[in-house]
Write an enzyme that holds these catalytic residues in place. Structure first.
Site, PDB file in Angstrom:
ATOM      1  CE1 TYR A 178       0.718  -0.216   4.047  1.00 22.38           C
ATOM      2  CE2 TYR A 178       0.198   1.804   4.598  1.00 22.38           C
ATOM      3  CZ  TYR A 178       0.969   1.325   4.985  1.00 22.38           C
ATOM      4  OH  TYR A 178       1.406   1.312   6.031  1.00 22.38           O
ATOM      5  CE  LYS A 223       2.989   3.025   3.614  1.00 23.92           C
ATOM      6  NZ  LYS A 223       3.426   2.860   4.669  1.00 23.92           N
ATOM      7  CD  GLU A 277      10.082   1.896  10.050  1.00 26.98           C
ATOM      8  OE1 GLU A 277       9.784   2.898   9.857  1.00 26.98           O
ATOM      9  OE2 GLU A 277      10.082   0.327  10.014  1.00 26.98           O
ATOM     10  CG  LEU A 323       8.651   2.751   4.422  1.00 27.45           C
ATOM     11  CD1 LEU A 323       7.966   1.281   3.792  1.00 27.45           C
ATOM     12  CD2 LEU A 323       7.121   3.753   4.739  1.00 27.45           C
TER      13      LEU A 323
HETATM   14  N1  PDD Z   1       2.339   4.842   7.500  1.00 30.27           N
HETATM   15  N2  PDD Z   1       7.260   4.034   9.283  1.00 30.27           N
HETATM   16  C1  PDD Z   1       6.114   2.986   8.750  1.00 30.27           C
HETATM   17  C2  PDD Z   1       6.384   2.051   9.430  1.00 30.27           C
HETATM   18  C3  PDD Z   1       5.082   3.771   8.585  1.00 30.27           C
HETATM   19  O1  PDD Z   1       4.003   2.709   8.187  1.00 30.27           O
HETATM   20  C4  PDD Z   1       5.257   4.917   7.465  1.00 30.27           C
HETATM   21  C5  PDD Z   1       4.561   5.194   6.835  1.00 30.27           C
HETATM   22  C6  PDD Z   1       6.187   5.714   7.779  1.00 30.27           C
HETATM   23  C7  PDD Z   1       6.766   7.151   6.900  1.00 30.27           C
HETATM   24  O2  PDD Z   1       6.788   6.938   5.666  1.00 30.27           O
HETATM   25  P1  PDD Z   1       5.598   8.137   4.472  1.00 30.27           P
HETATM   26  O3  PDD Z   1       6.736   9.240   5.200  1.00 30.27           O
HETATM   27  O4  PDD Z   1       6.386   7.374   3.616  1.00 30.27           O
HETATM   28  O5  PDD Z   1       4.538   7.809   5.123  1.00 30.27           O
HETATM   29  C8  PDD Z   1       7.784   5.054   8.151  1.00 30.27           C
HETATM   30  C9  PDD Z   1       1.493   5.596   6.738  1.00 30.27           C
HETATM   31  C10 PDD Z   1       1.915   7.039   6.238  1.00 30.27           C
HETATM   32  C11 PDD Z   1       0.665   4.671   7.232  1.00 30.27           C
HETATM   33  O6  PDD Z   1       0.056   3.660   7.482  1.00 30.27           O
HETATM   34  O7  PDD Z   1      -0.643   4.999   7.411  1.00 30.27           O
END
Ligand code: PDD
Length: 285
Positions: free
Chosen positions: A32, A146, A178, A203
């Protein structure tokens, strides 16, 4: 009622259906992306589509639509749902097939997309700062992909909530990996911005990358390396980044106040710079 996209159709959300045999549902066999929307415009979307392709390639999932087609659907959903601020979620699974651990050879990948309205720029938690609690990182070893396997992250958040915190920072081998759904940063007492280095352990956040570039433009000293919860307790500032919250200050970790327990100046500045650049369409590529 919200209009969502399911495999070629725009439908009211209560009429949108996928198969009970969808491998996303049965095996978590899907990936996703979440792109943010400000003033009706997608933010840093190209970078999200590049990461989507990488996730699909790693898991050998065929793509059901080109980048251009996906962006067209994103735009159409923003329009049909009058979305000015929030997110567009997109999920691709390997599709529906008879339940078997073997990857099917004949399944059609499934594409589901929907919008979520949210005030990101006016977020109360960004104003106040978040309190986080550390929890063990129980996820698999390919966190760079992801995938929709979000139970460990969701469980981490529930454990943090039980401890009275707003979010979880996950810890493995004594170091912070994270946040439950965000990347984590600290600013040491010497003024060094520290965030974990990229690897399969985290991620590769799109917001993390833009934020690091903005920090470099501000001449901040940056170290991409692991840090322990104890180093974080002692930091002058802490914050996290994600597409759904941009840069969000952290004011407490495991009950330890960070700085003076209010959002720090560097986190606030980076948040402002990120929002300004996003609104002007000038985020660093
Ligand atoms: N989550 N680390 C994890 C485990 C994440 O699920 C996310 C993002 C990030 C940040 O990545 P980015 O800056 O590309 O959004 C880091 C999204 C927002 C979610 O699952 O809703």
């Amino acid at each position: 009622m919200r209009i969502v996209y399911v495999n070629g159709e725009y439908l009211p959300e209560d009429q949108a259906k996928i198969s009970v045999f969808d491998r996303g549902f049965l095996f978590g066999d899907g990936v996703y992306e979440v792109s943010s929307v400000l003033d009706g415009a997608l933010i840093d979307n190209q970078a999200h589509l590049v990461r989507l392709q990488r996730s699909l390639d790693e898991l050998s999932i065929a793509r059901p639509a080109s980048d251009a087609e996906i962006e067209e659907i994103q735009q159409e959903l923003i329009k049909r749902n009058d979305l000015t601020e929030g997110m567009v979620y997109l999920q691709i699974t390997r599709g529906a097939a008879e339940r078997s651990f073997d990857w099917p050879t004949d399944a059609e990948p499934s594409l589901v997309m929907f919008t979520q309205a949210k005030s990101i720029t006016g977020s109360a938690s960004a104003q106040k700062g978040l309190r986080v609690a550390t929890v063990p990182d129980l996820r698999w070893k390919r966190r760079d992909i992801k995938t929709v396997n979000l139970l460990p992250a969701s469980w981490a958040k529930a454990q943090a909530a039980e401890k009275g915190a707003d979010d979880a920072w996950m810890v493995e081998d004594g170091h912070v990996t994270e946040g439950s759904s965000n990347n984590t940063f600290i600013v040491t007492k010497d003024g060094v911005l520290v965030t974990r280095q990229l690897s399969n352990d985290i991620l590769h956040g799109i917001t993390r990358k833009a934020t690091l570039q903005l920090a470099a433009e501000c001449q901040l000293k940056i170290e991409e390396r692991s840090f322990t919860p104890e180093e974080a307790y002692d930091a002058q500032e802490a914050f996290m980044t994600s597409a759904s919250s941009f840069v969000t200050p952290v004011i407490e970790i495991d009950g330890h106040e960070i700085g003076d327990a209010t959002p720090g100046p560097i986190a606030k500045r980076l948040r402002e710079l990120y929002i300004d650049a996003a609104q002007q369409g000038s985020l660093p590529a």
